[in-house]
Scaffold this active site. Structure first.
Site, PDB file in Angstrom:
ATOM      1  NE  ARG A  42      -6.809   4.167   6.075  1.00 47.43           N
ATOM      2  CZ  ARG A  42      -5.853   4.721   6.814  1.00 47.43           C
ATOM      3  NH1 ARG A  42      -6.030   4.887   8.094  1.00 47.43           N
ATOM      4  NH2 ARG A  42      -4.736   5.132   6.273  1.00 47.43           N
ATOM      5  CE  LYS A  88      -1.773   1.604   4.014  1.00 42.77           C
ATOM      6  NZ  LYS A  88      -1.405   3.019   4.256  1.00 42.77           N
ATOM      7  CB  CYS A 135      -3.676  10.898  11.972  1.00 40.24           C
ATOM      8  SG  CYS A 135      -2.233  10.213  12.716  1.00 40.24           S
ATOM      9  NE  ARG A 147       1.328  10.085  10.703  1.00 39.47           N
ATOM     10  CZ  ARG A 147       0.870   9.208   9.844  1.00 39.47           C
ATOM     11  NH1 ARG A 147      -0.371   8.792   9.911  1.00 39.47           N
ATOM     12  NH2 ARG A 147       1.650   8.734   8.897  1.00 39.47           N
TER      13      ARG A 147
HETATM   14  C1  UD1 Z   1       4.926   6.993   6.442  1.00 42.05           C
HETATM   15  C2  UD1 Z   1       4.011   5.793   6.344  1.00 42.05           C
HETATM   16  C3  UD1 Z   1       3.582   5.322   7.730  1.00 42.05           C
HETATM   17  C4  UD1 Z   1       4.813   5.090   8.595  1.00 42.05           C
HETATM   18  C5  UD1 Z   1       5.739   6.294   8.588  1.00 42.05           C
HETATM   19  C6  UD1 Z   1       7.053   6.048   9.318  1.00 42.05           C
HETATM   20  C7  UD1 Z   1       2.825   6.045   4.249  1.00 42.05           C
HETATM   21  C8  UD1 Z   1       1.557   6.383   3.549  1.00 42.05           C
HETATM   22  N1  UD1 Z   1       2.834   6.162   5.575  1.00 42.05           N
HETATM   23  O1  UD1 Z   1       4.183   8.045   7.071  1.00 42.05           O
HETATM   24  O2  UD1 Z   1       2.828   4.124   7.587  1.00 42.05           O
HETATM   25  O3  UD1 Z   1       4.393   4.836   9.920  1.00 42.05           O
HETATM   26  O4  UD1 Z   1       6.072   6.662   7.232  1.00 42.05           O
HETATM   27  O5  UD1 Z   1       7.732   4.978   8.753  1.00 42.05           O
HETATM   28  O6  UD1 Z   1       3.808   5.644   3.627  1.00 42.05           O
HETATM   29  N2  UD1 Z   1       7.562  14.761  10.631  1.00 42.05           N
HETATM   30  C9  UD1 Z   1       7.662  16.100  10.953  1.00 42.05           C
HETATM   31  N3  UD1 Z   1       7.300  17.029  10.004  1.00 42.05           N
HETATM   32  C10 UD1 Z   1       6.881  16.670   8.747  1.00 42.05           C
HETATM   33  C11 UD1 Z   1       6.812  15.296   8.417  1.00 42.05           C
HETATM   34  C12 UD1 Z   1       7.158  14.359   9.380  1.00 42.05           C
HETATM   35  O7  UD1 Z   1       8.027  16.455  12.068  1.00 42.05           O
HETATM   36  O8  UD1 Z   1       6.592  17.557   7.952  1.00 42.05           O
HETATM   37  C13 UD1 Z   1       7.938  13.736  11.633  1.00 42.05           C
HETATM   38  C14 UD1 Z   1       6.744  12.872  12.048  1.00 42.05           C
HETATM   39  O9  UD1 Z   1       5.990  13.489  13.076  1.00 42.05           O
HETATM   40  C15 UD1 Z   1       7.450  11.609  12.504  1.00 42.05           C
HETATM   41  C16 UD1 Z   1       8.656  11.515  11.575  1.00 42.05           C
HETATM   42  O10 UD1 Z   1       8.815  12.813  11.012  1.00 42.05           O
HETATM   43  O11 UD1 Z   1       7.904  11.724  13.842  1.00 42.05           O
HETATM   44  C17 UD1 Z   1       8.527  10.518  10.459  1.00 42.05           C
HETATM   45  O12 UD1 Z   1       7.288  10.702   9.787  1.00 42.05           O
HETATM   46  P1  UD1 Z   1       7.143  10.401   8.229  1.00 42.05           P
HETATM   47  O13 UD1 Z   1       8.293   9.548   7.805  1.00 42.05           O
HETATM   48  O14 UD1 Z   1       6.912  11.677   7.522  1.00 42.05           O
HETATM   49  O15 UD1 Z   1       5.805   9.542   8.149  1.00 42.05           O
HETATM   50  P2  UD1 Z   1       4.720   9.541   7.003  1.00 42.05           P
HETATM   51  O16 UD1 Z   1       5.377   9.767   5.677  1.00 42.05           O
HETATM   52  O17 UD1 Z   1       3.590  10.425   7.391  1.00 42.05           O
END
Ligand code: UD1
Length: 422
Positions: free
Chosen positions: A401, A22, A118, A123
């Site tokens: 999902r 996914k 979420c 997030r």
């Molecule tokens: C993706 C995955 C999710 C997984 C996560 C971590 C998808 C659709 N989702 O989520 O299943 O749990 O990676 O492996 O692929 N952060 C910030 N600012 C930002 C973006 C992120 O502070 O703008 C922080 C987040 O709060 C978190 C960390 O960075 O602590 C990692 O998050 P991120 O890798 O971005 O997760 P997702 O891409 O949302």
């Protein structure tokens, strides 16, 4: 809302085929919007999140056709005329925010709803937006929407360091940069297999990306990308989930087929400490569980470390290990909604900050439980498989999902799961 009624305990015996990923499919679908011609993606799982993203993409005027029998998707962006991703679709799935990068890449402008919070904390998307600004994209926030535009056809680019490393921000920035940024470097880029696969597809389309699979991605603008045929990867989180499910009951013997073990990072090494019989042979993984599961403490990390998307399942397994273990989430600090539910089944877990202590082995007894997110929900299903008597897992739409044919796959190997449509 549908629920599962599970009769347990049941050992699992047989073969489970692994579906397409996914989390890898979604960025590939976004990448298809950058093509000059249509793309055909294979190994696309039939899931609610894929449907949601199909709708977000269709909203732009793109023609999108999903063939559920073949698990393939054809995306033709030649009719893309609307650069808006509306709130009522984006709020259903955070990954819809990839439309920001895809639309900047395709049209040089976008209006994309902020995804909001979420089930496990805020997030944020601050890194996505800072990265685009660093690239030279104009970003404005108004009434819950991000308005992005670029002056002219391209931006100068520059260098941006992700702190912390983020899968979503890396994907969005790559999508936005390949056709627009003259020269853009992403430092501390995510190295997850999902990011690598996206870059490989873009490369096949004609993009200029250096450093794929490392923590520094260097992108140079190309004028045009062609549509391609491209295969998605098997789901590494589904694979890990079924490996854990196979270890839970002492009499289980499970073969997983169609896996990509090299995408599992350090997970197989951690798994091998459990004391269960476990072998990898090409794309097949065989697991024979044991009477005595060793307690193994884990800490989630970015790839290739232990994935946060498997910590709830691991904590569930640890309820059946002989001794004390801990599960610490360093990626998300607040992802423990499953803990009180597992305790209602008779487990002994205690949360303190981002750390769960699990006292095993405890006998689990069936009860009604509910969860608020995808991975927590699947961990409750797994607990139901080894709990004595009847468990009811409420709100299984979370599972729809992200796990293709979950109850069919488990029932075929001996589980007793009934979906009750409500
Ligand atoms: C993706 C995955 C999710 C997984 C996560 C971590 C998808 C659709 N989702 O989520 O299943 O749990 O990676 O492996 O692929 N952060 C910030 N600012 C930002 C973006 C992120 O502070 O703008 C922080 C987040 O709060 C978190 C960390 O960075 O602590 C990692 O998050 P991120 O890798 O971005 O997760 P997702 O891409 O949302």
């Amino acid at each position: 809302m549908d629920k599962f009624v599970i009769e347990g305990p049941t050992p699992l015996k047989g073969t489970i085929p692994i579906s397409g990923s996914k989390n890898a499919a979604l960025p590939l679908m976004a990448a298809a919007l950058l093509g000059h011609t249509s793309s055909r993606l294979s190994l696309i799982p039939r899931l609610q999140d894929i449907d949601t993203f199909n709708r977000v993409i269709a909203e732009t005027g793109t023609t999108i056709h999903f063939n559920g029998k073949e698990n393939s998707l054809v995306i033709d962006p030649s009719g893309l005329s609307n650069t808006i991703a509306p709130y009522d679709l984006v709020r259903k799935m955070r990954a819809s925010f990839y439309m920001l990068g895809a639309l900047i890449g395709h049209a040089g402008e976008a209006k994309v709803s902020l995804p909001g919070g979420c089930a496990w904390g805020p997030r944020p998307v601050d890194l996505h937006l800072q990265g685009f600004e660093k690239m030279g994209v104009r970003i404005k926030l108004d009434q819950g929407y991000v308005f992005a535009s670029i002056p002219g056809n391209s931006v100068e680019g520059g260098e941006f360091t992700l702190e912390p490393s983020s899968v979503g921000a890396t994907i969005n920035l790559v999508l936005g940069a390949v056709k627009r940024a003259k020269f853009f470097v992403i430092k501390n880029a995510a190295q997850e297999p999902d990011v690598v696969l996206l870059c490989r597809m873009l490369q096949k389309m004609g993009a200029d990306i250096e450093g794929i699979g490392t923590d520094t991605l260097t992108i140079r603008k190309v004028e045009k990308l062609e549509g391609v045929e491209f295969s998605n990867a098997p789901d590494r989180i589904e694979t890990g989930t079924y490996m854990i499910a196979a270890a839970l009951h002492p009499e289980s013997e499970v073969t997983l087929t169609g896996c990509k073990p090299e995408d599992l990072g350090d997970f197989p090494r951690t798994f091998s400490k459990l004391g269960v019989d476990f072998q990898i042979d090409g794309s097949t993984i065989f697991i024979r569980s044991a009477e005595n599961i060793h307690p193994v403490s884990i800490k989630t990390k970015i790839y290739p470390g232990f994935p946060t998307d498997l910590q709830a399942q691991w904590a569930t397994l640890m309820t059946q290990a002989n001794g004390l273990s801990t599960v610490t989430d360093t990626v998300y600090f607040d992802r423990f909604s499953y803990v009180p539910e597992l305790n209602r089944l008779g487990a002994n877990l205690r949360v303190e900050k981002n750390n769960v202590t699990i006292h095993g082995k405890t006998k689990l007894i069936g009860a009604a439980v509910m969860s608020t997110d995808l991975r927590a929900s699947v961990s409750l299903v797994m607990a139901g498989l080894v709990a004595e008597g009847t468990s009811e897992i409420l709100r299984v739409y979370h599972l729809d999902r992200g796990y293709e044919k979950l109850e069919d796959k488990l029932n075929r190997v001996g589980a007793s799961i009934k979906r009750v449509v409500q």
